[in-house]
Scaffold this active site. Structure first.
Site, mmCIF file in Angstrom:
data_model
loop_
_atom_site.group_PDB
_atom_site.id
_atom_site.type_symbol
_atom_site.label_atom_id
_atom_site.label_comp_id
_atom_site.label_asym_id
_atom_site.label_seq_id
_atom_site.Cartn_x
_atom_site.Cartn_y
_atom_site.Cartn_z
ATOM 1 C CD GLU A 16 -2.730 -1.283 2.450
ATOM 2 O OE1 GLU A 16 -3.652 -0.474 2.607
ATOM 3 O OE2 GLU A 16 -2.445 -2.172 3.271
ATOM 4 C CB SER A 152 -5.931 -1.190 0.206
ATOM 5 O OG SER A 152 -5.528 0.005 0.811
ATOM 6 C CE1 TYR A 222 -7.188 4.160 -1.276
ATOM 7 C CE2 TYR A 222 -6.887 1.835 -1.790
ATOM 8 C CZ TYR A 222 -6.980 2.852 -0.860
ATOM 9 O OH TYR A 222 -6.893 2.571 0.482
ATOM 10 N NE ARG A 261 -12.334 2.553 6.965
ATOM 11 C CZ ARG A 261 -11.231 2.234 6.286
ATOM 12 N NH1 ARG A 261 -10.344 3.158 5.966
ATOM 13 N NH2 ARG A 261 -11.004 0.977 5.951
ATOM 14 C CG ASP A 263 -13.938 -0.919 6.784
ATOM 15 O OD1 ASP A 263 -14.183 0.301 6.871
ATOM 16 O OD2 ASP A 263 -12.871 -1.361 6.326
ATOM 17 C CD GLU A 276 -11.003 -5.084 6.914
ATOM 18 O OE1 GLU A 276 -9.956 -4.442 6.689
ATOM 19 O OE2 GLU A 276 -11.361 -6.086 6.248
ATOM 20 C CG ASN A 278 -7.314 1.075 8.596
ATOM 21 O OD1 ASN A 278 -6.385 1.660 9.131
ATOM 22 N ND2 ASN A 278 -7.289 0.712 7.327
ATOM 23 N N GLY A 282 -6.990 5.470 5.562
ATOM 24 C CA GLY A 282 -6.538 6.230 4.415
ATOM 25 C C GLY A 282 -7.054 7.660 4.450
#
Length: 316
Positions: A16, A152, A222, A261, A263, A276, A278, A282
């Site tokens: 990443e 990602s 992205y 964050r 998800d 999950e 993070n 990002g």
């Protein structure tokens, strides 16, 4: 406005790297707009020496994957006694390993899709077909496959037919030695940011994710135009509340700090399932955390300026 001098770490050697560099550039620009002096540093072989000599007042980790999220860089910063924004090394490791995070939340009674973990050695030594047949018999189809560590959505794939399993497993193994196999929950994908201040962690407005091709993979994340977002997500009041509670619970249960964050996915019954979490979200132009911050009426630079002050004050 602040006149502090801080360093933003980005780049590194993970898959990443490119995303991390973009996150670092955007975060640095946002911080400079608040009056901070910002040095951008790549996480390479010169990093330790530069930090030891230059000693910024605080460090912000904009690394994704590998050392930026598994606690390695955070351990180095603690060895150097340099304040940093974000989660401590032990909690980073808990969040970085997806099955560990899922197990922690499941023990607390929070919903998360049924899962199994398959190391590549088991897949190889016992034979692919017997293992995959047993897997389908146990969990059923469709499935979501992803490396147990990483971000990602690299290596992630939806499997709807048994014939797709072998290639999907090998694709996931190309990003790690162990694969997380989850029962696929169909529904509305959400990303819920959490920020921490003196009153504790609180959830940002949820961001709804609608990829044009059905899966929110690396390309969909992205590449501008391949995914539509809604921030704040238009959700029934009860669903919005449960999503916020789930994200804050994940942050607290895993011992996270400053920013995270979660998800999640909402099924047709309105239940919100944890996928999950993070610890280094990002911050690119198509990233989810900045969308949640903006939906809350705040600016990226101001949010991180406040987190920098917390990090410095917490170590004085």
């Amino acid at each position: 406005m602040s006149d502090r001098w801080v360093a933003v770490l980005s780049g590194g050697l993970s898959h990443e790297r490119d995303v991390s560099l973009r996150s670092g550039r955007r975060l640095s620009a946002a911080l400079r707009s608040t009056g901070l002096t910002v040095t951008e540093l790549d996480a390479d072989h010169e990093l330790l020496n530069r930090l030891s000599i230059e000693r910024p007042e605080a460090v912000l980790v904009a690394l994704h994957g590998g050392e930026g999220e598994n606690g390695a860089i955070q351990s180095i910063l603690e060895l150097l006694d340099i304040p940093y924004v974000g989660t401590d090394p032990r909690a980073c490791r808990r969040a970085w390993d997806k099955p560990t995070a899922k197990a922690e939340l499941a023990r607390a009674g929070l919903p998360t899709p049924e899962w199994m973990v398959l190391p590549q050695s088991t897949f190889r030594e016992l034979g692919a077909h017997p293992v995959l047949d047993a897997l389908v018999d146990k969990i059923g189809l469709p499935l979501m496959l992803k490396p147990v560590q990483g971000g990602s959505a690299l290596g992630a794939r939806v499997v709807r037919e048994s014939a797709e399993l072998p290639s999907a497993m090998m694709g996931a193994f190309s990003y790690g030695d162990t694969v997380l196999v989850e029962k696929l929950v169909e529904g509305t994908e959400l990303a819920i940011g959490v920020l921490e201040d003196s009153a504790g962690p609180h959830a940002l407005p949820a961001v709804r994710i609608e990829p044009s091709k059905g899966i929110f993979d690396y390309t969909a994340r992205y590449t501008a135009g391949l995914t539509s977002y809604q921030a704040p997500a238009e959700l029934p009041e009860g669903v919005a509340r449960r999503a916020a509670e789930l994200a804050v619970s994940a942050h607290r249960l895993l011992g996270l700090r400053d920013i995270s964050r979660t998800d999640a996915i909402v099924d047709e019954s309105g239940e919100v399932h944890f996928l999950e979490v993070n610890v280094s979200p990002g911050l690119t132009a198509t990233s989810l955390m900045p969308m949640g911050i903006e939906a809350a009426g705040r600016g990226l630079g101001d949010v991180f300026d406040g987190l920098i002050e917390r990090a410095i004050e917490g170590r004085n």
